[in-house]
Design a protein around this motif. Structure first.
Motif, mmCIF file in Angstrom:
data_model
loop_
_atom_site.group_PDB
_atom_site.id
_atom_site.type_symbol
_atom_site.label_atom_id
_atom_site.label_comp_id
_atom_site.label_asym_id
_atom_site.label_seq_id
_atom_site.Cartn_x
_atom_site.Cartn_y
_atom_site.Cartn_z
ATOM 1 N N ARG A 55 17.943 2.043 5.121
ATOM 2 C CA ARG A 55 17.239 2.657 3.991
ATOM 3 C C ARG A 55 16.244 3.704 4.469
ATOM 4 N N LEU A 56 15.492 3.368 5.517
ATOM 5 C CA LEU A 56 14.516 4.320 6.048
ATOM 6 C C LEU A 56 15.179 5.602 6.521
ATOM 7 N N ALA A 57 16.328 5.446 7.193
ATOM 8 C CA ALA A 57 17.000 6.590 7.814
ATOM 9 C C ALA A 57 17.528 7.585 6.781
ATOM 10 N N ARG A 58 17.613 7.177 5.522
ATOM 11 C CA ARG A 58 18.027 8.119 4.489
ATOM 12 C C ARG A 58 16.899 9.073 4.098
ATOM 13 N N HIS A 59 15.675 8.723 4.498
ATOM 14 C CA HIS A 59 14.512 9.497 4.064
ATOM 15 C C HIS A 59 13.708 10.107 5.213
ATOM 16 N N PHE A 60 13.782 9.493 6.406
ATOM 17 C CA PHE A 60 12.946 9.940 7.528
ATOM 18 C C PHE A 60 13.751 9.914 8.826
ATOM 19 N N PRO A 61 13.351 10.744 9.796
ATOM 20 C CA PRO A 61 13.793 10.473 11.159
ATOM 21 C C PRO A 61 13.160 9.156 11.610
ATOM 22 N N VAL A 62 13.966 8.271 12.174
ATOM 23 C CA VAL A 62 13.503 6.937 12.536
ATOM 24 C C VAL A 62 13.670 6.741 14.032
ATOM 25 N N LEU A 63 12.564 6.386 14.695
ATOM 26 C CA LEU A 63 12.559 6.178 16.140
ATOM 27 C C LEU A 63 12.212 4.730 16.453
ATOM 28 N N PRO A 121 0.261 13.784 15.187
ATOM 29 C CA PRO A 121 0.302 12.322 15.200
ATOM 30 C C PRO A 121 -0.043 11.683 13.864
ATOM 31 N N GLU A 122 -0.886 12.351 13.065
ATOM 32 C CA GLU A 122 -1.253 11.774 11.771
ATOM 33 C C GLU A 122 -0.107 11.848 10.756
ATOM 34 N N ARG A 123 0.999 12.476 11.129
ATOM 35 C CA ARG A 123 2.183 12.496 10.284
ATOM 36 C C ARG A 123 3.289 11.595 10.830
ATOM 37 N N VAL A 124 2.925 10.782 11.832
ATOM 38 C CA VAL A 124 3.862 9.831 12.446
ATOM 39 C C VAL A 124 3.355 8.424 12.150
ATOM 40 N N LEU A 125 4.195 7.593 11.587
ATOM 41 C CA LEU A 125 3.811 6.232 11.219
ATOM 42 C C LEU A 125 4.380 5.246 12.227
ATOM 43 N N MET A 126 3.498 4.454 12.839
ATOM 44 C CA MET A 126 3.906 3.376 13.739
ATOM 45 C C MET A 126 3.935 2.075 12.955
ATOM 46 N N VAL A 127 5.062 1.370 13.043
ATOM 47 C CA VAL A 127 5.258 0.117 12.319
ATOM 48 C C VAL A 127 5.443 -1.006 13.333
ATOM 49 N N ALA A 128 4.696 -2.097 13.163
ATOM 50 C CA ALA A 128 4.807 -3.216 14.105
ATOM 51 C C ALA A 128 4.324 -4.499 13.460
ATOM 52 N N ALA A 129 4.755 -5.609 14.041
ATOM 53 C CA ALA A 129 4.276 -6.929 13.626
ATOM 54 C C ALA A 129 3.141 -7.408 14.507
ATOM 55 N N ALA A 148 0.839 -1.186 0.000
ATOM 56 C CA ALA A 148 0.000 0.000 0.000
ATOM 57 C C ALA A 148 0.878 1.241 0.000
ATOM 58 N N GLU A 149 0.358 2.347 -0.511
ATOM 59 C CA GLU A 149 1.072 3.615 -0.468
ATOM 60 C C GLU A 149 0.650 4.373 0.785
ATOM 61 N N ILE A 150 1.630 4.919 1.491
ATOM 62 C CA ILE A 150 1.359 5.717 2.684
ATOM 63 C C ILE A 150 2.017 7.069 2.472
ATOM 64 N N ARG A 151 1.242 8.121 2.442
ATOM 65 C CA ARG A 151 1.756 9.452 2.109
ATOM 66 C C ARG A 151 1.730 10.373 3.321
ATOM 67 N N ASP A 152 2.457 11.502 3.166
ATOM 68 C CA ASP A 152 2.454 12.596 4.147
ATOM 69 C C ASP A 152 2.967 12.161 5.515
ATOM 70 N N ILE A 153 3.988 11.324 5.515
ATOM 71 C CA ILE A 153 4.616 10.893 6.757
ATOM 72 C C ILE A 153 5.890 11.705 6.986
ATOM 73 N N GLU A 154 6.085 12.184 8.210
ATOM 74 C CA GLU A 154 7.301 12.915 8.548
ATOM 75 C C GLU A 154 8.282 12.072 9.350
ATOM 76 N N VAL A 155 7.755 11.220 10.231
ATOM 77 C CA VAL A 155 8.602 10.434 11.131
ATOM 78 C C VAL A 155 8.084 9.001 11.152
ATOM 79 N N VAL A 156 9.017 8.039 11.163
ATOM 80 C CA VAL A 156 8.657 6.625 11.241
ATOM 81 C C VAL A 156 9.098 6.076 12.592
#
Length: 230
Positions: free
Chosen positions: A114-122, A173-181, A2-10
């Motif tokens: 790869r992510l860190a080249r495009h976004f701040p990653v936490l 918060p809507e510009r922050v993407l939470m990633v999890a399994a 899926a495409e996820i747009r308008d994200i500032e931080v992952v």
């Protein structure tokens, strides 16, 4: 995909999402507990996992004051030792720190790079302040910042844990993407207004048909491609 747009931080979960927590614990238990077969090791692993889940649930329910994962893992190790007849203090002490020695999934290190080249990653983990940097070092995980839920004196999916990440991100918060399994983790993040992406792992908590996550991906590389191309 899926495409996820308008994200500032992952923001990424660590345990289970980027590292193989059951596999790492199983290896530590196999080293510590003399067991004749895999089924015996798996039974002891289940004992450990059930203890940790129960104690974190008691804390969430207000039936126990907050203690960090160092304390709970020490208690879990002693529970296993009592069950298996372990008496060597050095073996029990090493077992208590097994959560600091968890191997990464095959795409975790490269995916973060790869992510860190495009976004701040936490990173956002239930692991304690002292365990988390050691876990990151062991697994080779590189972050812009790694946050422990201990700072909120709570465990995910308590909302105050996700607010740590939102506050650190410094954007809506809507510009922050939470990633999890883990679907339960993403449900908690979504309740605080964060965007959400599920990444499939051999372990974890898959989404149900009613989960309204922003994306579902077969692995971290697939997620990174969706975020960084197009």
């Amino acid at each position: 995909m899926a495409e996820i747009r308008d994200i500032e931080v992952v923001v990424l979960d660590v345990l289970g999402t980027l590292v193989d927590e059951p596999g790492g614990l199983r290896a530590a238990l196999r080293e510590a507990v003399p067991a004749p077969d895999t089924a015996s090791v798996d039974a002891v692993l289940t004992l450990w996992q059930q203890y940790v889940e129960r104690e974190q649930r008691r804390i969430a329910q207000g039936r126990r004051a907050y203690v960090n994962t160092d304390t709970i893992d020490t208690e879990a190790a002693q529970t296993v030792a009592d069950h298996a007849g372990l008496t060597d203090p050095a073996v029990i002490a090493r077992l208590a720190t097994a959560g600091r020695r968890l191997p990464p999934w095959g795409d975790s290190v490269s995916g973060l790079e790869r992510l860190a080249r495009h976004f701040p990653v936490l990173g956002l983990s239930n692991a304690s302040r002292t365990a988390l940097p050691r876990l990151n070092a062991y697994a080779g995980l590189r972050w812009h910042q790694a946050l422990s839920a201990e700072a909120a004196s709570a465990y995910k999916p308590a909302p105050e844990v996700y607010r740590l990440a939102i506050d650190t991100a410094g954007c809506a918060p809507e510009r922050v993407l939470m990633v999890a399994a883990h679907a339960w983790d993403l449900r908690g993040a979504r309740a605080t207004g964060m965007r959400t992406a599920y990444v499939r792992r051999p372990v974890g908590d898959p989404p149900t048909g009613s989960d309204l996550f922003d994306g579902r991906f077969g692995g971290l590389d697939e997620l990174v491609t969706a975020l960084t191309t197009g």
